[in-house]
Motif scaffolding. Structure first.
Motif, mmCIF file in Angstrom:
data_model
loop_
_atom_site.group_PDB
_atom_site.id
_atom_site.type_symbol
_atom_site.label_atom_id
_atom_site.label_comp_id
_atom_site.label_asym_id
_atom_site.label_seq_id
_atom_site.Cartn_x
_atom_site.Cartn_y
_atom_site.Cartn_z
ATOM 1 N N ASP A 104 19.852 -49.676 -0.269
ATOM 2 C CA ASP A 104 20.263 -50.469 1.186
ATOM 3 C C ASP A 104 19.663 -51.826 0.948
ATOM 4 N N THR A 105 19.388 -52.281 -0.492
ATOM 5 C CA THR A 105 18.579 -53.245 -0.639
ATOM 6 C C THR A 105 19.378 -54.404 -1.685
ATOM 7 N N ILE A 106 20.912 -54.328 -1.309
ATOM 8 C CA ILE A 106 21.509 -55.450 -2.273
ATOM 9 C C ILE A 106 21.280 -56.879 -1.610
ATOM 10 N N GLU A 160 10.351 -61.826 -17.893
ATOM 11 C CA GLU A 160 9.107 -61.016 -17.569
ATOM 12 C C GLU A 160 9.645 -60.197 -16.445
ATOM 13 N N ASN A 161 8.850 -59.168 -15.876
ATOM 14 C CA ASN A 161 9.209 -58.261 -14.907
ATOM 15 C C ASN A 161 9.079 -59.253 -13.391
ATOM 16 N N GLY A 162 10.128 -59.052 -12.902
ATOM 17 C CA GLY A 162 10.365 -59.901 -11.386
ATOM 18 C C GLY A 162 10.872 -60.873 -11.584
ATOM 19 N N SER A 163 11.676 -61.545 -12.961
ATOM 20 C CA SER A 163 12.009 -62.773 -13.112
ATOM 21 C C SER A 163 13.477 -62.921 -12.599
ATOM 22 N N GLY A 164 14.160 -61.596 -12.287
ATOM 23 C CA GLY A 164 15.464 -61.892 -11.478
ATOM 24 C C GLY A 164 16.572 -61.260 -12.479
ATOM 25 N N LYS A 165 16.265 -60.475 -13.616
ATOM 26 C CA LYS A 165 17.205 -60.326 -14.262
ATOM 27 C C LYS A 165 18.177 -59.118 -13.610
ATOM 28 N N SER A 166 17.606 -58.276 -12.965
ATOM 29 C CA SER A 166 18.323 -57.085 -12.377
ATOM 30 C C SER A 166 19.179 -57.690 -11.062
ATOM 31 N N THR A 167 18.652 -58.717 -10.441
ATOM 32 C CA THR A 167 19.145 -59.193 -9.500
ATOM 33 C C THR A 167 20.372 -60.112 -9.746
ATOM 34 N N VAL A 168 20.483 -60.560 -10.764
ATOM 35 C CA VAL A 168 21.739 -61.413 -11.288
ATOM 36 C C VAL A 168 22.643 -60.371 -11.858
ATOM 37 N N TYR A 205 17.389 -66.676 -3.377
ATOM 38 C CA TYR A 205 17.740 -67.808 -3.737
ATOM 39 C C TYR A 205 16.344 -68.664 -4.262
ATOM 40 N N TYR A 206 15.124 -68.220 -3.716
ATOM 41 C CA TYR A 206 13.819 -68.857 -4.367
ATOM 42 C C TYR A 206 13.624 -68.661 -5.655
ATOM 43 N N LEU A 207 14.386 -67.645 -6.268
ATOM 44 C CA LEU A 207 13.949 -67.218 -7.776
ATOM 45 C C LEU A 207 14.648 -68.298 -8.445
ATOM 46 N N PRO A 208 13.505 -68.760 -9.583
ATOM 47 C CA PRO A 208 14.000 -70.076 -10.212
ATOM 48 C C PRO A 208 15.213 -69.792 -10.971
HETATM 49 N N1 LIG Z 1 15.626 -56.640 -1.857
HETATM 50 C C1 LIG Z 1 14.722 -57.378 -2.144
HETATM 51 N N2 LIG Z 1 14.191 -58.239 -1.214
HETATM 52 C C2 LIG Z 1 13.113 -59.136 -1.375
HETATM 53 N N3 LIG Z 1 12.714 -59.306 -2.877
HETATM 54 C C3 LIG Z 1 13.040 -58.580 -3.776
HETATM 55 C C4 LIG Z 1 14.299 -57.590 -3.588
HETATM 56 N N4 LIG Z 1 14.702 -57.156 -4.686
HETATM 57 C C5 LIG Z 1 13.928 -57.681 -5.675
HETATM 58 N N5 LIG Z 1 12.985 -58.476 -4.917
HETATM 59 C C6 LIG Z 1 11.971 -59.359 -5.823
HETATM 60 O O1 LIG Z 1 12.703 -60.355 -6.466
HETATM 61 C C7 LIG Z 1 12.071 -60.474 -7.652
HETATM 62 C C8 LIG Z 1 13.067 -60.145 -9.021
HETATM 63 O O2 LIG Z 1 13.253 -58.738 -9.050
HETATM 64 P P1 LIG Z 1 14.311 -58.119 -10.371
HETATM 65 O O3 LIG Z 1 15.691 -58.875 -10.195
HETATM 66 O O4 LIG Z 1 14.349 -56.766 -10.037
HETATM 67 O O5 LIG Z 1 13.530 -58.567 -11.678
HETATM 68 P P2 LIG Z 1 13.524 -58.112 -13.169
HETATM 69 O O6 LIG Z 1 14.901 -57.328 -13.285
HETATM 70 O O7 LIG Z 1 13.792 -59.315 -13.925
HETATM 71 O O8 LIG Z 1 12.076 -57.376 -13.318
HETATM 72 C C9 LIG Z 1 10.970 -59.654 -7.975
HETATM 73 O O9 LIG Z 1 9.891 -60.318 -7.594
HETATM 74 C C10 LIG Z 1 11.327 -58.437 -6.993
HETATM 75 O O10 LIG Z 1 9.992 -58.090 -6.245
#
Ligand SMILES: Nc1ncnc2c1ncn2[C@@H]1O[C@H](COP(=O)(O)OP(=O)(O)O)[C@@H](O)[C@H]1O
Ligand SMILES: [Mg+2]
Length: 247
Positions: free
Chosen positions: A84-86, A51-59, A28-31
């Motif tokens: 296990d990191t969903i 950029e890498n880490g901007s949250g694309k995969s998370t979303v 939730y802290y990701l902009p």
């Molecule tokens: N399970 C997790 N716990 C904590 N931080 C995470 C986890 N998964 C990803 N992150 C962090 O969240 C940010 C966004 O990751 P991600 O969505 O993979 O970015 P992108 O796909 O845009 O490169 C990154 O800084 C990553 O390190």
């Protein structure tokens, strides 16, 4: 016929107004996550760049899980779990979907494509991938087999960096395969760094950054501008990069 369109199958995503979460906790802290509000998808293709880490995969993963896919990816019938990191993001998402459900679907995660391939082999799903084990192909070949024979159209497809395995020439072939799927009533949401894939015209591009999420034009993406500049001036750019004094 009414003016109601079947596509986009996934119209919009928001964070539920009544959702409770800790703004200081991942994700939730990701902009970009904080900016998920009435995010409206293109009926054909929506790209996530940033950029890498901007949250694309998370979303993308959260949307996939909210739609009923396994976090590992695959079709909706794939049911196994090794990740296990969903993140819990899927549980607070509000999806607006079409009255018409897609007839097909696939969630591609580059990192777990091979786990899914193993599962498909075990379950005897080879026919739908062109009759040959995905493990007997290169990563790029396996991905093209997926795109060309497994995805049947009238589908909703979520792809995370599909270009990872593809040569530039195969990226052009992927562009054409994406267009075939679109013409066959499909909707795609694609996280990508590929300046080739991003050129697809029937699309919307959402840029993820420290400022949240904003829609950008192809020519305004860093992927386009930086790649073009580098290829046009690579000798000078290399000189600047490699001769720069390390600080
Ligand atoms: N399970 C997790 N716990 C904590 N931080 C995470 C986890 N998964 C990803 N992150 C962090 O969240 C940010 C966004 O990751 P991600 O969505 O993979 O970015 P992108 O796909 O845009 O490169 C990154 O800084 C990553 O390190
Ligand atoms: Mg990613």
């Amino acid at each position: 016929m009414s003016s109601l369109q079947a596509k986009p199958y996934l119209r919009q995503v928001s964070i539920r107004a009544d959702a409770e979460f800790d703004q200081d906790q991942f994700p939730y802290y990701l902009p970009a996550v904080q900016a998920i509000n009435n995010l409206q998808f293109h009926p054909d293709v929506t790209f996530f760049v940033g950029e890498n880490g901007s949250g694309k995969s998370t979303v993308l993963e959260a949307i996939a899980i909210a739609l009923g896919f396994s976090a590992e990816g695959g079709t909706k019938s794939v049911r196994f779990q090794t990740a296990d990191t969903i993140s819990p993001l899927h549980s607070v998402l509000l999806l607006a979907q079409s009255f018409k459900r897609p007839a097909d679907g696939y969630f591609l995660r580059a990192e777990s494509f091979f786990n899914v391939a193993t599962y498909m082999d075990k379950m005897g799903y080879l026919d739908s991938y062109g009759g040959k084990s995905l493990h007997a192909r290169s990563h790029g070949e396996a991905f093209m087999a997926l795109l060309l024979t497994k995805l049947r159209g009238k589908g909703l497809y979520l792809l995370d960096e599909p270009e990872a395995a593809l040569s530039p020439n195969r990226q052009l072939a992927a562009l054409s395969a994406i267009h075939q799927l679109v013409q066959n009533d499909s909707q795609l949401i694609i996280a990508t760094h590929s300046p080739i894939l991003l050129a697809y015209p029937n699309a919307k591009i959402f840029q993820f950054s420290g400022n949240g999420i904003e829609e950008v034009k192809y020519e305004d993406t860093e992927h386009y501008a930086l790649t073009k500049d580098f290829l046009n001036f690579y000798e000078r750019r290399l000189q600047q990069l490699l001769d720069a004094d390390p600080e």
